[in-house]
Design a protein around this motif. Structure first.
Motif, PDB file in Angstrom:
ATOM      1  N   SER A 270       0.966  -1.226   0.148  1.00 38.67           N
ATOM      2  CA  SER A 270       0.151   0.000   0.080  1.00 38.67           C
ATOM      3  C   SER A 270       0.973   1.198  -0.068  1.00 38.67           C
ATOM      4  O   SER A 270       1.602   1.447   0.868  1.00 38.67           O
ATOM      5  N   ASP A 271       0.833   1.768  -1.160  1.00 36.58           N
ATOM      6  CA  ASP A 271       1.834   2.866  -1.183  1.00 36.58           C
ATOM      7  C   ASP A 271       1.371   4.459  -0.950  1.00 36.58           C
ATOM      8  O   ASP A 271       0.087   4.417  -0.558  1.00 36.58           O
ATOM      9  N   ASP A 272       2.045   5.400  -0.783  1.00 36.73           N
ATOM     10  CA  ASP A 272       1.686   6.588  -0.366  1.00 36.73           C
ATOM     11  C   ASP A 272       0.669   7.393  -1.049  1.00 36.73           C
ATOM     12  O   ASP A 272      -0.083   8.260  -0.769  1.00 36.73           O
ATOM     13  N   THR A 273       0.414   7.045  -2.609  1.00 38.10           N
ATOM     14  CA  THR A 273      -0.587   7.555  -3.300  1.00 38.10           C
ATOM     15  C   THR A 273      -1.925   6.796  -3.146  1.00 38.10           C
ATOM     16  O   THR A 273      -2.952   7.328  -3.566  1.00 38.10           O
ATOM     17  N   GLY A 274      -2.038   5.894  -2.143  1.00 36.31           N
ATOM     18  CA  GLY A 274      -3.437   5.087  -2.239  1.00 36.31           C
ATOM     19  C   GLY A 274      -3.419   3.828  -2.956  1.00 36.31           C
ATOM     20  O   GLY A 274      -4.258   3.418  -2.960  1.00 36.31           O
ATOM     21  N   ARG A 275      -2.425   3.769  -3.895  1.00 41.54           N
ATOM     22  CA  ARG A 275      -2.356   2.488  -4.713  1.00 41.54           C
ATOM     23  C   ARG A 275      -2.107   1.157  -3.928  1.00 41.54           C
ATOM     24  O   ARG A 275      -1.383   1.294  -3.138  1.00 41.54           O
ATOM     25  N   ILE A 276      -2.711   0.129  -4.269  1.00 40.58           N
ATOM     26  CA  ILE A 276      -2.567  -1.018  -3.608  1.00 40.58           C
ATOM     27  C   ILE A 276      -2.144  -2.281  -4.609  1.00 40.58           C
ATOM     28  O   ILE A 276      -2.839  -2.540  -5.405  1.00 40.58           O
TER      29      ILE A 276
END
Length: 447
Positions: A270-276
């Motif tokens: 789960s990255d800082d941009t909200g992508r998983i």
């Protein structure tokens, strides 16, 4: 418990598949298409015909449920969640008001405008139809020029343009060599000319990327400038149509490419941009954007230069860390996953450990948790050099992957996962949490 759809729903497979032969392109369809009296059967002959078909599609989009729609003549090809095969349907079965082929189609995404959010717009000549929840909205059809001032009728293609990618909420309309950019807030239209792109017979936004379709070919383009990256055009039959012996369709990957298979995932992120993302067998899946469909891609498609399996992954400070054996690669999250120079680098040098089975950071925290076997260790990412804390026992002999979101901690093991509300409750657990199903809760696969 069901996993939060906003953060964790895995999407359903995107693959344009078999098709019943219909008139090719807008001009032929407008000249004599006829509605089907019954839905044609889905069989291998349909797929074989589509795979040798050189015709264009009139329009392409996703509907409000995340189903991919490709229009041609009087028919539409659909791929629904969990469906083993695509569904071929006459237009009149879903949109009886239309009475003929469409010129363009788009799904509008406007969370702050509930009346328009997830509406499906279908364009035909000088008119546009808007559907919400499968029902025609009151007041439609309307003239295209009345609903979208400055936009002409007789369009070739249309696609929604999200603000994070286009600088504002807008729609791109294509007619001939001209692109009409319509600002949804200001309600104004600005014509543009993008010579490098050329005309489009259909347009599509999928997983934050924009595509112009023409015949059996497609180009990816920048929605602000129209620029096309190297390597295009490409053939639809190598990407969106699962033609036997062609492309990188997930059939060639076996169970690894199917979300409902029982193969375990090696890592989640789960990255800082909200992508998983989920990683399995040299492939990566997008989990968070279920209404764009999910599809397995080779690692290098999303993470340039990366090959092989990912053992663990986490994000911190605008960067994503992908661990492979004793090495780690770092990619910039906001720059198309560009790998940082000097990587991969030894994991021991970067994080102070030789390897890891799983890793996670929680939103807004610089605390990295590394899991090896049945122990977990804390690393403070703000320290240089990194200091690795003492191992703390876990109530698990082994986990394949781990992830932390605002919804809690998720530990993945085989076909199941364990959920803990917080790090403190994970570290204090004496017994494993109840085991839950990955395919049921994440992929919504049939039980």
């Amino acid at each position: 418990m069901r996993v939060s759809t906003a953060a964790l729903c895995l999407a359903w497979a995107l693959a344009l598949a078999c098709a019943h032969p219909l008139p090719h392109g807008k001009s032929e369809a407008a000249g004599g298409g006829h509605p089907h009296e019954a839905e044609p059967p889905n069989n291998d002959t349909d797929l074989a015909q589509l795979c040798v078909d050189e015709g264009s599609f009139d329009a392409a989009t996703l509907n409000e449920n995340g189903t991919m729609l490709f229009f041609r003549g009087e028919g539409v090809w659909e791929i629904s969640r969990g469906a083993p095969r695509p569904h071929i349907r006459p237009l009149a079965a879903s949109w009886p008001e239309l009475g003929g082929p469409v010129d363009a189609a788009l799904r509008l995404h406007r969370r702050q405008h509930p009346q328009e959010h997830q509406n499906l717009y279908l364009f035909q000549g000088e008119q546009v139809w808007a559907y919400a929840g499968g029902q025609l909205r009151p007041g439609f059809p309307r003239r295209v020029a009345d609903e979208f001032p400055g936009v002409p009728g007789g369009l070739d293609a249309a696609v929604e343009c999200h603000p994070e990618e286009c600088g504002g909420e807008s729609i791109l309309f294509f007619k001939g060599d001209t692109v009409y950019a319509f600002d949804l807030e200001l309600r104004v239209t600005k014509p543009r000319t993008w010579p490098g792109l050329g005309p489009c017979t259909a347009a599509l936004r999928w997983l934050e990327r924009y595509y112009c379709l023409r015949g059996t070919r497609f180009q990816r383009f920048d929605p602000r400038t129209g620029e096309v990256p190297p390597g295009y055009p490409r053939d639809l039959r190598d990407y969106f149509i699962p033609c036997p012996g062609r492309g990188h369709g997930n059939a060639s990957w076996g169970d690894a490419g199917h979300g409902c298979s029982k193969m375990p995932f090696q890592a989640l992120l789960s990255d800082d941009t909200g992508r998983i993302y989920a990683f399995r067998g040299g492939l990566s899946f997008r989990l968070d954007s279920w209404q764009d469909g999910h599809h397995a891609w080779p690692l290098g498609q999303t993470w340039p230069g990366l090959e092989g399996e990912v053992d663990a992954a986490f994000a911190w400070d605008g960067r994503t860390y992908l661990i492979q054996g004793s090495q780690v690669s770092i990619f910039l999250s906001e720059q198309g996953h560009r790998r940082v120079l000097g990587y991969p680098r030894a994991l021991q040098e970067e994080l102070g450990v030789p390897s890891a089975d799983a890793a996670f950071t929680c939103p807004g925290s610089a605390h990295l948790y590394l899991i090896t076997g049945d122990h977990i260790r804390l690393v403070d990412l703000t320290q240089t050099p990194r200091h690795v804390g003492e191992p703390t026992p876990l109530p698990h002999d082994h986990v394949d992957g781990a992830m932390c979101t605002n919804d809690g901690i998720f530990l993945f093991d085989g076909t199941g996962y364990y959920w803990y509300p917080s790090v403190a409750q994970l570290l204090g657990a004496q017994q494993p949490a109840p085991l839950r199903s990955i395919t049921t809760d994440f992929f919504r696969c049939p039980q």
